[in-house]
Design a protein around this motif. Structure first.
Motif, PDB file in Angstrom:
ATOM      1  N   VAL A  25       7.785  -3.590   1.673  1.00 24.22           N
ATOM      2  CA  VAL A  25       8.612  -3.284   0.499  1.00 24.22           C
ATOM      3  C   VAL A  25       7.991  -3.956  -0.717  1.00 24.22           C
ATOM      4  N   LEU A  26       7.756  -3.155  -1.761  1.00 18.98           N
ATOM      5  CA  LEU A  26       7.189  -3.676  -3.013  1.00 18.98           C
ATOM      6  C   LEU A  26       8.197  -3.532  -4.138  1.00 18.98           C
ATOM      7  N   ASN A  27       8.197  -4.500  -5.043  1.00 12.15           N
ATOM      8  CA  ASN A  27       8.990  -4.377  -6.266  1.00 12.15           C
ATOM      9  C   ASN A  27       8.443  -3.194  -7.065  1.00 12.15           C
ATOM     10  N   ALA A  28       9.321  -2.232  -7.412  1.00  8.35           N
ATOM     11  CA  ALA A  28       8.873  -0.996  -8.059  1.00  8.35           C
ATOM     12  C   ALA A  28       8.206  -1.258  -9.411  1.00  8.35           C
ATOM     13  N   ASP A  29       8.613  -2.326 -10.103  1.00  7.83           N
ATOM     14  CA  ASP A  29       8.064  -2.632 -11.423  1.00  7.83           C
ATOM     15  C   ASP A  29       6.768  -3.436 -11.331  1.00  7.83           C
ATOM     16  N   THR A  30       6.806  -4.537 -10.568  1.00 10.71           N
ATOM     17  CA  THR A  30       5.662  -5.450 -10.546  1.00 10.71           C
ATOM     18  C   THR A  30       4.692  -5.179  -9.394  1.00 10.71           C
ATOM     19  N   GLN A  31       5.133  -4.357  -8.419  1.00  8.06           N
ATOM     20  CA  GLN A  31       4.373  -4.078  -7.197  1.00  8.06           C
ATOM     21  C   GLN A  31       4.125  -5.343  -6.370  1.00  8.06           C
ATOM     22  N   GLU A  32       4.939  -6.363  -6.627  1.00  5.66           N
ATOM     23  CA  GLU A  32       4.866  -7.595  -5.825  1.00  5.66           C
ATOM     24  C   GLU A  32       5.491  -7.322  -4.447  1.00  5.66           C
ATOM     25  N   THR A  33       4.877  -7.879  -3.395  1.00  4.52           N
ATOM     26  CA  THR A  33       5.402  -7.695  -2.036  1.00  4.52           C
ATOM     27  C   THR A  33       6.674  -8.517  -1.855  1.00  4.52           C
ATOM     28  N   MET A  34       7.770  -7.818  -1.529  1.00  2.00           N
ATOM     29  CA  MET A  34       9.054  -8.494  -1.314  1.00  2.00           C
ATOM     30  C   MET A  34       9.351  -8.671   0.174  1.00  2.00           C
ATOM     31  N   MET A  35       8.798  -7.787   0.984  1.00  2.00           N
ATOM     32  CA  MET A  35       9.040  -7.836   2.417  1.00  2.00           C
ATOM     33  C   MET A  35       7.848  -7.200   3.117  1.00  2.00           C
ATOM     34  N   ASP A  36       7.399  -7.819   4.210  1.00  2.00           N
ATOM     35  CA  ASP A  36       6.269  -7.270   4.962  1.00  2.00           C
ATOM     36  C   ASP A  36       6.475  -7.633   6.426  1.00  2.00           C
ATOM     37  N   HIS A  37       7.001  -6.685   7.214  1.00  2.00           N
ATOM     38  CA  HIS A  37       7.307  -6.946   8.622  1.00  2.00           C
ATOM     39  C   HIS A  37       6.433  -6.113   9.543  1.00  2.00           C
ATOM     40  N   PRO A  38       5.852  -6.720  10.584  1.00  2.00           N
ATOM     41  CA  PRO A  38       5.231  -5.896  11.626  1.00  2.00           C
ATOM     42  C   PRO A  38       6.297  -4.995  12.245  1.00  2.00           C
ATOM     43  N   LEU A  39       5.938  -3.774  12.573  1.00  2.00           N
ATOM     44  CA  LEU A  39       6.911  -2.812  13.111  1.00  2.00           C
ATOM     45  C   LEU A  39       7.576  -3.350  14.377  1.00  2.00           C
ATOM     46  N   ARG A  40       6.822  -4.107  15.177  1.00  2.00           N
ATOM     47  CA  ARG A  40       7.341  -4.547  16.472  1.00  2.00           C
ATOM     48  C   ARG A  40       8.483  -5.550  16.358  1.00  2.00           C
ATOM     49  N   ILE A  41       8.687  -6.185  15.169  1.00  2.00           N
ATOM     50  CA  ILE A  41       9.797  -7.143  15.062  1.00  2.00           C
ATOM     51  C   ILE A  41      11.060  -6.496  14.489  1.00  2.00           C
ATOM     52  N   ILE A  42      10.988  -5.182  14.170  1.00  2.00           N
ATOM     53  CA  ILE A  42      12.183  -4.476  13.713  1.00  2.00           C
ATOM     54  C   ILE A  42      13.072  -4.218  14.919  1.00  2.00           C
ATOM     55  N   SER A  43      14.295  -4.729  14.876  1.00  2.00           N
ATOM     56  CA  SER A  43      15.188  -4.631  16.027  1.00  2.00           C
ATOM     57  C   SER A  43      16.143  -3.452  15.948  1.00  2.00           C
ATOM     58  N   TYR A  44      16.527  -3.048  14.727  1.00  2.00           N
ATOM     59  CA  TYR A  44      17.554  -2.013  14.624  1.00  2.00           C
ATOM     60  C   TYR A  44      17.435  -1.324  13.273  1.00  2.00           C
ATOM     61  N   ILE A  45      17.573   0.014  13.276  1.00  2.00           N
ATOM     62  CA  ILE A  45      17.590   0.776  12.035  1.00  2.00           C
ATOM     63  C   ILE A  45      18.790   1.708  12.066  1.00  2.00           C
ATOM     64  N   ALA A  46      19.427   1.882  10.929  1.00  2.00           N
ATOM     65  CA  ALA A  46      20.584   2.782  10.870  1.00  2.00           C
ATOM     66  C   ALA A  46      20.738   3.324   9.458  1.00  2.00           C
ATOM     67  N   ASP A  47      21.201   4.577   9.359  1.00  2.00           N
ATOM     68  CA  ASP A  47      21.561   5.114   8.042  1.00  2.00           C
ATOM     69  C   ASP A  47      23.064   5.391   8.055  1.00  2.00           C
ATOM     70  N   ILE A  48      23.744   4.892   7.026  1.00  2.00           N
ATOM     71  CA  ILE A  48      25.190   5.058   6.904  1.00  2.00           C
ATOM     72  C   ILE A  48      25.450   5.577   5.487  1.00  2.00           C
ATOM     73  N   GLY A  49      25.623   6.896   5.366  1.00  2.00           N
ATOM     74  CA  GLY A  49      25.762   7.478   4.021  1.00  2.00           C
ATOM     75  C   GLY A  49      24.478   7.275   3.246  1.00  2.00           C
ATOM     76  N   ASN A  50      24.563   6.604   2.082  1.00  2.00           N
ATOM     77  CA  ASN A  50      23.386   6.332   1.255  1.00  2.00           C
ATOM     78  C   ASN A  50      22.754   4.973   1.550  1.00  2.00           C
ATOM     79  N   ILE A  51      23.220   4.341   2.613  1.00  2.00           N
ATOM     80  CA  ILE A  51      22.746   2.991   2.944  1.00  2.00           C
ATOM     81  C   ILE A  51      21.806   3.034   4.156  1.00  2.00           C
TER      82      ILE A  51
END
Length: 334
Positions: A25-51
Motif C-alpha cells: 500500500v502506497l500513499n497516493a500523494d507521496t507514493q511512500e510505502t505505508m504497508m508491505d506484507h508478504p502474501l503468506r502472512i495474510i490471514s483473512y480477507i473480506a469485503d463488506i459493502g464498500n469496506i
C-alpha cells in the motif's frame, strides 16, 4: 488502515498493489510505502459493502528459525510470537479488490503445486464459484446458535470475593459469531460446582454484557470484575470442545484455502472451501479422516492435506484449549 496503539486513526487515500508475493500500500500523494506484507502472512480477507478488511500477522519476536516463527501461539517463554493487525480500506471496488487478493492466493497456490511436481489444469474462477455454490455451509454456526435448545441462561452462585473459576480462550477466526469458549474449570470452584457449564461452551454474554466480537483480554477483564458479585448470569451456547470440519474437494486443482504450521491453522481465505467446511484460525488439528495427527510432524500434516481429495473430515479445537488439556500449560483461573 487501523492505527497501532497510541496512534491516531489515519484516513488516507492509497494505491494498492497485489502480486503473488506480497500486498503493498502506497500513499497516493507521496507514493511512500505505508504497508508491505508478504502474501503468506495474510490471514483473512473480506469485503463488506464498500469496506475491505485485511488481517495480517506481524512478527513479535526474532528467532533463529525463519518459517517456524509463523506459529499462532506463544513461544516457550509465554510471549506471543506475533500479533494480528487489521487493515480496513474503503472503496467502491471493495468486492473486486477482495477477489483480486483471492486470485493472487490462487495463482501462488498453482505455483506451489508446480514447484512440488503437481501439474494442475487451469482452474477458472467460475469453476471454483460453481463448486462453492453447490456446497452448503457445513457446521453452520448461525443455525446452531439460533436453536433455542442450544442457547440458555445459566446462574452461578458464589461467595463475594471468590473468582468464577474458569479459563476462557478465543473461538477462532472463521467463527460466524466470534466469542470466548470455556476451556477449563477450577476443581471445586463456583463454575464447576454449579454443574451447569461444560468445557466447549461459548459465552455470549455475562450479566447482560455481550462478549461477541470482544478481544480475549477484554472478556477476561469483564469476568475478573465480577469477583465481588454473589451471583453471575451467563448466556451460553452449548458447543462440544471439538469442532468437526468437513471440506469437499473434488480434486487437487481446488486449493483448500487455509495454511497450517505445526498442526495449528494459521490462515484462512474467505470464500474458500475450507471456510465453507468450518475451518477456524487458531485451532489445533486433532484428526484428519479418522487418523490422529496429534503426534504427527508438520511436514506429514502438510503432505496429508495437500494430497487429500473428496470429503476431508477433520477434528479441531482451539490451540490454547488443547495445550491446557494436554498439560502443556498450567491454567490461570479467573
Amino acid at each position: 488502515l487501523q492505527a497501532t496503539e497510541g496512534e491516531s486513526q489515519p484516513v488516507t487515500e492509497v494505491d494498492l498493489f497485489i502480486s503473488t508475493q506480497r500486498i503493498k500500500v502506497l500513499n497516493a500523494d507521496t507514493q511512500e510505502t505505508m504497508m508491505d506484507h508478504p502474501l503468506r502472512i495474510i490471514s483473512y480477507i473480506a469485503d463488506i459493502g464498500n469496506i475491505v478488511v485485511l488481517m495480517a500477522r506481524r512478527r513479535m519476536l526474532q528467532s533463529n528459525s525463519q518459517d517456524n516463527v509463523e506459529a499462532s501461539y506463544p513461544s516457550q517463554d509465554g510471549k506471543r510470537q506475533y500479533k494480528m493487525i487489521c487493515h480496513v480500506f474503503e472503496s467502491e471496488d471493495a468486492q473486486l479488490i477482495a477477489q483480486s487478493i483471492g486470485q493472487a492466493f490462487s495463482v501462488a497456490y498453482q505455483e506451489f503445486l508446480r514447484a512440488n511436481g503437481i501439474n494442475p489444469e487451469d482452474l477458472s474462477q467460475k469453476e471454483y464459484s460453481d463448486l462453492l455454490n453447490t456446497q452448503d455451509m457445513y457446521n453452520d454456526d448461525l443455525i446452531h446458535f439460533s436453536k433455542s435448545e442450544n442457547c440458555k441462561d445459566v446462574y452461578i452462585e458464589k461467595q463475594k470475593g471468590e473468582i468464577l473459576g474458569v479459563v476462557i480462550v478465543e473461538s477462532g477466526w472463521g467463527s460466524i459469531l466470534p466469542t470466548v469458549i470455556i476451556a477449563n474449570m477450577m476443581h471445586g470452584g463456583p463454575a464447576e460446582k454449579s454443574g451447569k457449564l461444560n468445557i466447549g461452551d461459548q459465552i455470549m454474554s455475562i450479566n447482560g454484557t455481550s462478549l461477541v466480537g470482544l478481544p480475549l483480554s477484554t472478556c477476561q477483564s469483564i469476568i475478573k470484575g465480577l469477583k465481588n458479585q454473589a451471583q453471575v448470569k451467563l448466556n451460553v451456547v452449548r458447543c462440544p470442545p471439538v469442532t468437526t470440519v468437513l471440506i469437499r474437494r473434488p480434486d487437487l486443482r481446488y486449493q483448500l484455502g487455509f495454511s497450517v504450521q505445526n498442526g495449528i491453522i494459521c490462515s484462512l481465505m474467505r470464500g474458500g472451501i475450507a471456510e465453507r467446511g468450518g475451518v477456524r484460525v487458531g485451532h489445533r488439528i486433532i484428526e484428519i479422516n479418522g487418523q490422529s495427527v496429534v503426534a504427527t510432524p508438520h511436514e506429514k500434516i502438510v503432505h496429508i492435506l495437500s494430497n487429500a481429495v473428496g470429503e476431508i473430515h477433520m477434528k479441531t479445537m482451539p490451540a490454547a484449549m488443547y495445550r491446557l488439556l494436554t498439560a502443556q500449560e498450567q491454567p490461570v483461573y479467573i
